[in-house]
Enzyme design. Structure first.
Site, PDB file in Angstrom:
ATOM      1  N   CYS A 154       0.956  -1.360  -0.026  1.00  0.00           N
ATOM      2  CA  CYS A 154       0.472  -0.005  -0.244  1.00  0.00           C
ATOM      3  C   CYS A 154       0.597   0.932   0.219  1.00  0.00           C
ATOM      4  O   CYS A 154       2.192   1.213   0.330  1.00  0.00           O
ATOM      5  CB  CYS A 154      -1.012   0.195   1.372  1.00  0.00           C
ATOM      6  SG  CYS A 154      -2.863  -1.166   0.790  1.00  0.00           S
ATOM      7  N   HIS A 175      -3.583  -7.445  -2.307  1.00  0.00           N
ATOM      8  CA  HIS A 175      -3.433  -6.138  -3.038  1.00  0.00           C
ATOM      9  C   HIS A 175      -3.087  -6.373  -4.240  1.00  0.00           C
ATOM     10  O   HIS A 175      -2.108  -7.184  -4.433  1.00  0.00           O
ATOM     11  CB  HIS A 175      -2.150  -5.176  -2.329  1.00  0.00           C
ATOM     12  CG  HIS A 175      -1.625  -4.021  -2.944  1.00  0.00           C
ATOM     13  ND1 HIS A 175      -1.661  -2.733  -1.546  1.00  0.00           N
ATOM     14  CD2 HIS A 175      -1.773  -3.274  -4.128  1.00  0.00           C
ATOM     15  CE1 HIS A 175      -1.514  -1.783  -2.646  1.00  0.00           C
ATOM     16  NE2 HIS A 175      -2.042  -2.126  -3.868  1.00  0.00           N
ATOM     17  N   SER A 216       0.689 -14.290  -2.376  1.00  0.00           N
ATOM     18  CA  SER A 216       0.979 -13.683  -0.786  1.00  0.00           C
ATOM     19  C   SER A 216       0.218 -13.083   0.064  1.00  0.00           C
ATOM     20  O   SER A 216      -0.391 -12.563   1.625  1.00  0.00           O
ATOM     21  CB  SER A 216       2.370 -14.197   0.976  1.00  0.00           C
ATOM     22  OG  SER A 216       3.268 -13.495  -0.839  1.00  0.00           O
ATOM     23  N   ASN A 257       0.666 -14.066 -10.372  1.00  0.00           N
ATOM     24  CA  ASN A 257      -0.216 -15.005  -9.433  1.00  0.00           C
ATOM     25  C   ASN A 257      -1.282 -14.194  -9.299  1.00  0.00           C
ATOM     26  O   ASN A 257      -0.899 -13.727  -7.651  1.00  0.00           O
ATOM     27  CB  ASN A 257       0.388 -15.894  -8.273  1.00  0.00           C
ATOM     28  CG  ASN A 257       2.214 -16.404  -9.563  1.00  0.00           C
ATOM     29  OD1 ASN A 257       1.823 -16.485 -10.022  1.00  0.00           O
ATOM     30  ND2 ASN A 257       3.450 -16.178  -8.365  1.00  0.00           N
ATOM     31  N   GLN A 311       4.337  -9.365 -11.236  1.00  0.00           N
ATOM     32  CA  GLN A 311       5.962  -9.137 -11.273  1.00  0.00           C
ATOM     33  C   GLN A 311       6.281  -8.981 -12.824  1.00  0.00           C
ATOM     34  O   GLN A 311       5.865  -9.349 -13.978  1.00  0.00           O
ATOM     35  CB  GLN A 311       6.098 -10.396 -10.245  1.00  0.00           C
ATOM     36  CG  GLN A 311       5.685 -11.049  -9.067  1.00  0.00           C
ATOM     37  CD  GLN A 311       6.381 -11.367  -8.630  1.00  0.00           C
ATOM     38  OE1 GLN A 311       7.994 -12.113  -8.786  1.00  0.00           O
ATOM     39  NE2 GLN A 311       6.012 -12.879  -7.712  1.00  0.00           N
TER      40      GLN A 311
HETATM   41  O1  LIG Z   1       7.632 -13.804  -5.155  1.00  0.00           O
HETATM   42  P1  LIG Z   1       6.645 -14.618  -4.804  1.00  0.00           P
HETATM   43  O2  LIG Z   1       4.745 -13.899  -4.952  1.00  0.00           O
HETATM   44  O3  LIG Z   1       6.635 -14.301  -3.361  1.00  0.00           O
HETATM   45  O4  LIG Z   1       6.749 -16.089  -4.719  1.00  0.00           O
HETATM   46  C1  LIG Z   1       5.453 -16.535  -5.527  1.00  0.00           C
HETATM   47  O5  LIG Z   1       5.911 -16.611  -6.873  1.00  0.00           O
HETATM   48  C2  LIG Z   1       6.375 -16.753  -7.224  1.00  0.00           C
HETATM   49  C3  LIG Z   1       7.189 -16.769  -8.891  1.00  0.00           C
HETATM   50  O6  LIG Z   1       6.052 -17.149  -9.688  1.00  0.00           O
HETATM   51  C4  LIG Z   1       7.053 -18.690  -7.233  1.00  0.00           C
HETATM   52  O7  LIG Z   1       8.229 -18.929  -6.917  1.00  0.00           O
HETATM   53  C5  LIG Z   1       6.859 -18.825  -5.227  1.00  0.00           C
HETATM   54  O8  LIG Z   1       7.183 -20.266  -5.518  1.00  0.00           O
HETATM   55  C6  LIG Z   1       5.634 -18.424  -5.398  1.00  0.00           C
HETATM   56  O9  LIG Z   1       5.054 -18.304  -4.192  1.00  0.00           O
END
Ligand SMILES: O=P(O)(O)O[C@H]1O[C@H](CO)[C@@H](O)[C@H](O)[C@H]1O
Ligand SMILES: O=P(O)(O)O[C@H]1O[C@H](CO)[C@@H](O)[C@H](O)[C@H]1O
Lengths: 362, 362
Positions: B55, B177, B174, B166, B181
């Site tokens: 945030c 928000h 996790s 993701n 990436q």
């Molecule tokens: O980077 P984050 O969001 O913490 O992590 C997430 O995406 C990554 C990229 O796909 C993965 O390798 C992780 O296992 C997943 O928890």
């Protein structure tokens, strides 16, 4: 100048079996985890569960009744992914149309089996005795023999038998009763086909077997060896994708369970017990995984048969504890497999653990 | 004699992008499900969460403070999988040793970014306006432009930029928000490399682009088209692996966001909003998925650049409801991807749903 350090610096390793790379980012294990956690089910299961469709004497979803089996028991899957009885399909798309260029379709026939490892509802492979485990291996190998006989006699169109186990809710397993599956198909599935292709190429180039060479190398280096006996060795492969993935290989050239003698069967039982005991001891949990056997197809050329080498893959999802698993998602799906600890670090953790005493029996 | 029926009989379909098959067992959707269920989190989130490290104005794990951004905002990942600063690694294993034959290792350098789609903690792509979504697309494309400039000027060794999202706890995300990436690497990751290879081969053989041909075919057949506008079309691909997987493609030959004009950007915003709205409406849930962009590498030959075709993959795990997902486990990992409903059945369900009115705003 700084030295390159495999436990600190990002690198990728090539998987010669599957022709893919895995990106290893060992420093990344340090990041905090705020995401999903697996639920750890208190498994205090009875020997026999009247509601379990895999327990002896119980009724299955389709109305069939299980016999009162007292050892490993095989029966046809009630919801098979493939069947023997279905019409043929002829892909007669002309090759110069868009459809002909872009869509390749094949009918797939076959038969699916469920293999109850034990009549006891509350056992798992590491909790079974060597004698009981030998029955499981006998079941796998007699399934191979019988299906191959049918294929050789042209009674059934079988080409490949994929034996596997999904263990634990995290791996889509819907019943804790110890069981695996076997899908017998009239095609060679993609993963196996790619492996066989790459193993054949290696054989042509090197006049030796990829996995034979690999076994030799790992026994020399020792670093990634998790457990071994006279006939088999299990390693965290150099190119492991899952955090605690292992590759179990025969030491000599066994193409399929048809090349096994009694000693091989006992040794496979022994190493399976030790490997799965170590797995359970890692996080004091019933360690989830998918595992399966790769061996010679039921029907194939002499060349392919020669290139085959009996091995088993164990793909466990857990990363840090009984509740935190590795997610193979965004980057992994769209880019490349990615792992946070090196194979050598994972192997070191598994080496330390007892393969003889299971945490439940302490 | 019975006719072969795609909605009833097992078959496999070839994926020409990845050179793999997927086994389709449509009758299998009938089996009862007793396995794991996803938890549906009641998402009644505030606009701003003082504890969220994404945030505006908040402190991140490393101590950095987010600016009070009021639109899409990019910053370097605090736990990057790859870094620019690391020693070089030279793989000087002689090719005639076991190690030389079996182990291929490369150092990997790069930079990882987090892209906050919006300052508002409780939004997701389908709930953002076209204007806001255009900012996300601008961020993706300026990231591509800037990194390419650095690579062209030899300031950084970048080869490929993998942009992805993701979404949802089921996909390892996790933090709710809205964010994605971008991992920028000095290698072309396996999946992209295989796709580019297969697209190049197709181009050599057919003197036309694989995805250009595919777009034409799908627009002709209509059956698998989920949503389209002037510049883009999203389909459930003939060879879809995940139950409601979609492939979003540009209609004309756009190799990367560098080929986009303003109309393309608006149209991408439009189709992203509609597609993700349909996804959420499917099970009245914040539909989890991993999605990402495949486009031309930042550095590559003219041939590879020409073979590239802008597309996005959406890989959602859900199968039957907000709580029952498809497990890609034993057979899928060891044998071949497997699905229970046909692509056409999945597309029909997505076609029916509104792409304009989100269930939350009804
Ligand atoms: O980077 P984050 O969001 O913490 O992590 C997430 O995406 C990554 C990229 O796909 C993965 O390798 C992780 O296992 C997943 O928890
Ligand atoms: O056949 P089961 O145990 O019901 O189903 C499980 O294993 C299958 C084969 O790996 C997968 O396709 C299913 O997604 C999984 O839930």
């Amino acid at each position: 100048t700084q030295q390159f350090d495999f436990t600190n610096h990002s690198h990728r390793r090539f998987n010669p079996l599957s022709n893919t790379y895995v990106l290893c980012s060992p420093h990344r294990a340090k990041r905090p985890w705020q995401g999903a956690r697996e639920e750890v089910k208190k498994l205090n299961l009875p020997h026999y569960d009247p509601k379990c469709y895999l327990c002896p004497g119980n009724i299955r979803a389709t109305g069939d009744v299980n016999p009162k089996f007292d050892s490993t028991y095989i029966f046809p899957n009630d919801y098979p992914a493939v069947k023997l009885e279905q019409p043929d399909y002829i892909d007669d798309e002309p090759k110069d149309t868009l459809r002909g260029k872009l869509f390749k379709t094949q009918a797939v026939k076959g038969k699916c089996f469920v293999i109850c490892f034990s009549p006891k509802h509350n056992l798992t492979l590491p909790l079974m005795s060597i004698k009981e485990l030998t029955k499981v291996i006998d079941a796998w190998s007699s399934l191979y023999d019988n299906l191959k006989k049918e294929a050789d006699a042209d009674i059934a169109p079988y080409k490949y038998l994929q034996i596997f186990e999904n263990k634990g809710f995290a791996m889509g397993c819907s019943n804790p009763h110890p069981h695996g599956q076997a899908w017998c198909l009239d095609i060679v599935p993609t993963e196996v086909d790619h492996e066989l292709h790459n193993m054949q190429e290696y054989y042509h180039e090197n006049h030796s077997h990829m996995l034979g060479d690999y076994v030799r190398l790992e026994l020399e280096e020792k670093e990634r060896v998790v457990v071994e006996n006279d006939s088999f060795v299990a390693v965290v492969p150099y190119w492991a994708l899952w955090p605690f993935e292992t590759l179990l290989m025969s030491k000599e050239h066994l193409r399929s369970t048809q090349d096994f003698n009694e000693k091989h069967k006992l040794d496979l039982a022994d190493i399976l017990k030790k490997l799965t005991t170590k797995y359970d001891n890692l996080f004091n949990t019933f360690f989830p995984y998918s595992m399966g056997i790769h061996q010679a197809p039921l029907q194939c050329s002499e060349e392919v048969k020669n290139a085959s080498w009996f091995h088993m893959h164990f793909y466990p999802p857990l990363l840090r504890s009984a509740t935190v698993k590795k997610f193979c998602v965004g980057f992994e799906m769209l880019g490349e497999a990615q792992r946070d600890l090196t194979s050598e670090q994972a192997a070191a953790k598994l080496q330390e653990l007892s393969g003889d005493v299971h945490f439940m029996t302490k």
